[in-house]
Design a protein around this motif. Structure first.
Motif, mmCIF file in Angstrom:
data_model
loop_
_atom_site.group_PDB
_atom_site.id
_atom_site.type_symbol
_atom_site.label_atom_id
_atom_site.label_comp_id
_atom_site.label_asym_id
_atom_site.label_seq_id
_atom_site.Cartn_x
_atom_site.Cartn_y
_atom_site.Cartn_z
ATOM 1 N N GLU A 19 36.975 -33.895 -29.278
ATOM 2 C CA GLU A 19 36.775 -33.528 -27.881
ATOM 3 C C GLU A 19 38.069 -33.599 -27.070
ATOM 4 O O GLU A 19 38.123 -33.115 -25.946
ATOM 5 C CB GLU A 19 35.696 -34.420 -27.250
ATOM 6 N N ARG A 20 39.108 -34.165 -27.642
ATOM 7 C CA ARG A 20 40.412 -34.219 -26.970
ATOM 8 C C ARG A 20 41.364 -33.144 -27.493
ATOM 9 O O ARG A 20 42.547 -33.164 -27.146
ATOM 10 C CB ARG A 20 41.041 -35.603 -27.150
ATOM 11 N N ILE A 21 40.852 -32.258 -28.314
ATOM 12 C CA ILE A 21 41.688 -31.194 -28.871
ATOM 13 C C ILE A 21 41.017 -29.853 -28.589
ATOM 14 O O ILE A 21 39.815 -29.706 -28.782
ATOM 15 C CB ILE A 21 41.881 -31.342 -30.397
ATOM 16 N N GLU A 22 41.803 -28.888 -28.135
ATOM 17 C CA GLU A 22 41.281 -27.534 -27.940
ATOM 18 C C GLU A 22 42.160 -26.565 -28.715
ATOM 19 O O GLU A 22 43.379 -26.554 -28.565
ATOM 20 C CB GLU A 22 41.258 -27.170 -26.455
ATOM 21 N N PHE A 23 41.517 -25.768 -29.567
ATOM 22 C CA PHE A 23 42.226 -24.815 -30.409
ATOM 23 C C PHE A 23 42.084 -23.410 -29.835
ATOM 24 O O PHE A 23 41.006 -23.012 -29.392
ATOM 25 C CB PHE A 23 41.672 -24.837 -31.839
ATOM 26 N N ARG A 24 43.173 -22.656 -29.866
ATOM 27 C CA ARG A 24 43.157 -21.268 -29.414
ATOM 28 C C ARG A 24 43.956 -20.407 -30.390
ATOM 29 O O ARG A 24 45.089 -20.753 -30.751
ATOM 30 C CB ARG A 24 43.804 -21.133 -28.039
ATOM 31 N N LYS A 25 43.384 -19.283 -30.778
ATOM 32 C CA LYS A 25 44.110 -18.375 -31.655
ATOM 33 C C LYS A 25 45.279 -17.732 -30.922
ATOM 34 O O LYS A 25 46.372 -17.561 -31.480
ATOM 35 C CB LYS A 25 43.167 -17.292 -32.180
ATOM 36 N N GLY A 26 45.056 -17.386 -29.651
ATOM 37 C CA GLY A 26 46.099 -16.730 -28.862
ATOM 38 C C GLY A 26 46.304 -17.420 -27.527
ATOM 39 O O GLY A 26 45.782 -18.506 -27.273
ATOM 40 N N TRP A 27 47.026 -16.751 -26.664
ATOM 41 C CA TRP A 27 47.439 -17.328 -25.386
ATOM 42 C C TRP A 27 46.619 -16.713 -24.259
ATOM 43 O O TRP A 27 46.615 -15.509 -24.041
ATOM 44 C CB TRP A 27 48.923 -17.072 -25.198
ATOM 45 N N ASN A 28 45.901 -17.565 -23.546
ATOM 46 C CA ASN A 28 45.127 -17.163 -22.381
ATOM 47 C C ASN A 28 45.564 -18.044 -21.223
ATOM 48 O O ASN A 28 45.061 -19.160 -21.058
ATOM 49 C CB ASN A 28 43.622 -17.320 -22.655
ATOM 50 N N PRO A 29 46.523 -17.599 -20.407
ATOM 51 C CA PRO A 29 47.089 -18.469 -19.371
ATOM 52 C C PRO A 29 46.071 -18.955 -18.350
ATOM 53 O O PRO A 29 46.126 -20.109 -17.914
ATOM 54 C CB PRO A 29 48.172 -17.601 -18.721
ATOM 55 N N GLU A 30 45.131 -18.104 -17.957
ATOM 56 C CA GLU A 30 44.152 -18.495 -16.942
ATOM 57 C C GLU A 30 43.249 -19.605 -17.444
ATOM 58 O O GLU A 30 42.908 -20.531 -16.714
ATOM 59 C CB GLU A 30 43.329 -17.272 -16.531
ATOM 60 N N ARG A 31 42.850 -19.510 -18.688
ATOM 61 C CA ARG A 31 42.009 -20.547 -19.275
ATOM 62 C C ARG A 31 42.817 -21.801 -19.590
ATOM 63 O O ARG A 31 42.343 -22.929 -19.412
ATOM 64 C CB ARG A 31 41.362 -20.004 -20.547
ATOM 65 N N SER A 32 44.050 -21.591 -20.022
ATOM 66 C CA SER A 32 44.877 -22.723 -20.444
ATOM 67 C C SER A 32 45.247 -23.633 -19.280
ATOM 68 O O SER A 32 45.278 -24.863 -19.435
ATOM 69 C CB SER A 32 46.157 -22.220 -21.129
ATOM 70 N N ILE A 33 45.509 -23.064 -18.103
ATOM 71 C CA ILE A 33 45.921 -23.902 -16.975
ATOM 72 C C ILE A 33 44.791 -24.844 -16.567
ATOM 73 O O ILE A 33 45.025 -25.978 -16.148
ATOM 74 C CB ILE A 33 46.404 -23.039 -15.783
ATOM 75 N N LYS A 34 43.548 -24.398 -16.720
ATOM 76 C CA LYS A 34 42.405 -25.245 -16.385
ATOM 77 C C LYS A 34 42.276 -26.390 -17.392
ATOM 78 O O LYS A 34 41.994 -27.530 -17.015
ATOM 79 C CB LYS A 34 41.128 -24.409 -16.362
ATOM 80 N N THR A 35 42.488 -26.075 -18.673
ATOM 81 C CA THR A 35 42.413 -27.115 -19.701
ATOM 82 C C THR A 35 43.518 -28.148 -19.515
ATOM 83 O O THR A 35 43.278 -29.361 -19.617
ATOM 84 C CB THR A 35 42.515 -26.476 -21.097
#
Length: 389
Positions: A19-35
């Motif tokens: 629950e402390r790790i989030e995996f992403r295949k690519g780069w989504n800046p809008e989603r990433s800034i919230k995380t």
């Protein structure tokens, strides 16, 4: 430069909870800034988290081998991150490291709990965007409800003691050899680079110091683990093992363990294991084989003492006491459970509380495999005692 963690164990969930790790295949800046904002707010004092790019997610776990990223993608993402994190209010900058893993390049974004929470991030990256707080709820990044937002606001500038700066110490108090041994033991690539780095750079990379270059100060957690003399800064950060002859407590022997938290913990555990290693042979008329048990199973002792070290308050003057009586062991660690956990919940085996007094101590203990997942301590102790008979 390498991060102070074993990447293979990180990606396989062995030292950091999923629950402390989030995996992403690519780069989504809008989603990433919230995380990133949610990890920085560290609502439950878990210690922040990791955003890992170039790795697909399958039911919350990594789909390996990773798909990876191209070098030009990594360069672009790092440039965008610098501007993106300036949109977080107040500004927050994670630690970013490109990593070669299974013949692919991935990008690890380490987001420790921030020192200036609460943080806000924009809902969108367009013009006139509204800003909101974000937190982690289990494995998801969400906006807090009214009660959670009120609690988050009440935590303004409240940094857990282990992650606070120590204004009475300096970087010269760190023992680089202890840091090197730790990094070697956990299998961090940073260990190979440490000999060529100044102490301030090592401390920053490990997040055990913070501040401007001219006033870089050590954090309490760094001193508790890696100071040349931790007890100089925290005189009560010790484990006392006291063996009483009887219940009156008038006759006893005592042994005190000091040094870095992990060192004193291991030494105390070795002492207890030697003391209670003798097996007791129990025979039963209904079972042909003899049953071999010990007075106190090591797994229970280890879990109990590790929990005491993990969850005690290091801003008080009480040591951890292990009191051994003829018929029981008491392990005393002040100031006790963190509300809303209390004696009644403990008595009823209710361990679903998600708040933690220390957010960094557990990270280092998990790296060394001295503690396991959250809310598993007391159930593990009970299970070990039952199996021992």
């Amino acid at each position: 430069m390498s991060l102070p963690i074993n990447i293979d164990e990180l990606l396989n969930g062995r030292t950091v909870e999923w629950e402390r790790i989030e995996f992403r295949k690519g780069w989504n800046p809008e989603r990433s800034i919230k995380t990133i904002c949610a990890f920085a707010n560290d609502f439950n004092n878990w210690g922040g988290g990791y955003l890992i790019l170039g790795v697909s997610e399958d039911n919350g776990k990594p789909d390996l081998p990773p798909s990876g990223l191209q070098l030009r993608q990594i360069d672009r993402i790092q440039q965008e991150l610098n501007n993106l994190c300036r949109k977080i209010i107040p500004n927050y900058f994670p630690i970013v490291e490109p990593v070669d893993y299974q013949n692919r390049k991935i990008l690890v974004i380490w987001c420790p709990g921030g020192s200036n929470r609460p943080y806000k991030a924009p809902e969108t990256l367009g013009n006139n965007a509204r800003f909101f707080y974000f937190i982690r709820r289990f494995s998801s990044t969400v906006r807090p409800n009214n009660d959670e937002e009120h609690e988050l606001l009440s935590m303004a500038n409240q940094v857990p003691f282990d992650d606070q700066l120590n204004h009475n110490a300096g970087l010269s108090d760190f023992d680089l050899s202890s840091i090197k041994v730790f990094l070697n033991e956990i299998g961090s690539g940073l260990e190979k680079e440490i000999s060529n780095l100044p102490v301030d750079e090592v401390a920053r990379r490990m997040n055990i110091a913070e501040g401007a270059n001219e006033n870089l100060l050590p954090k309490n957690v760094g001193l508790l683990f890696f100071a040349k003399n931790p007890q100089k800064h925290f005189p009560s950060a010790k484990i006392e093992v006291v063996v009483f002859k009887d219940e009156t407590g008038t006759e006893y022997s005592e042994k005190i363990f000091s040094g870095g938290l992990h060192q004193q913990l291991r030494n105390a555990l070795d002492h207890l294991q030697n003391k209670f290693s003798e097996q007791i042979i129990r025979k039963s008329a209904s079972i042909p084989e003899s049953e071999r048990i010990v007075k106190y199973p090591y797994a229970a002792l280890e879990e109990a003492l590790c929990n005491a070290v993990y969850h005690r308050g290091y801003n008080n003057d009480s040591t951890i006491e292990v009191r051994i009586y003829p018929n029981r062991i008491d392990i005393i660690s002040f100031p006790g459970p963190l509300p809303p956990l209390d004696k009644e919940k403990l008595r009823n085996n209710q361990f679903d509380i998600r708040k933690y007094r220390n957010r960094r101590i557990g990270e280092f203990l998990k790296d060394l495999h001295l503690t396991e997942g959250r809310a598993t301590g007391i159930p593990t102790i009970i299970d070990a005692m039952k199996k021992n008979g």
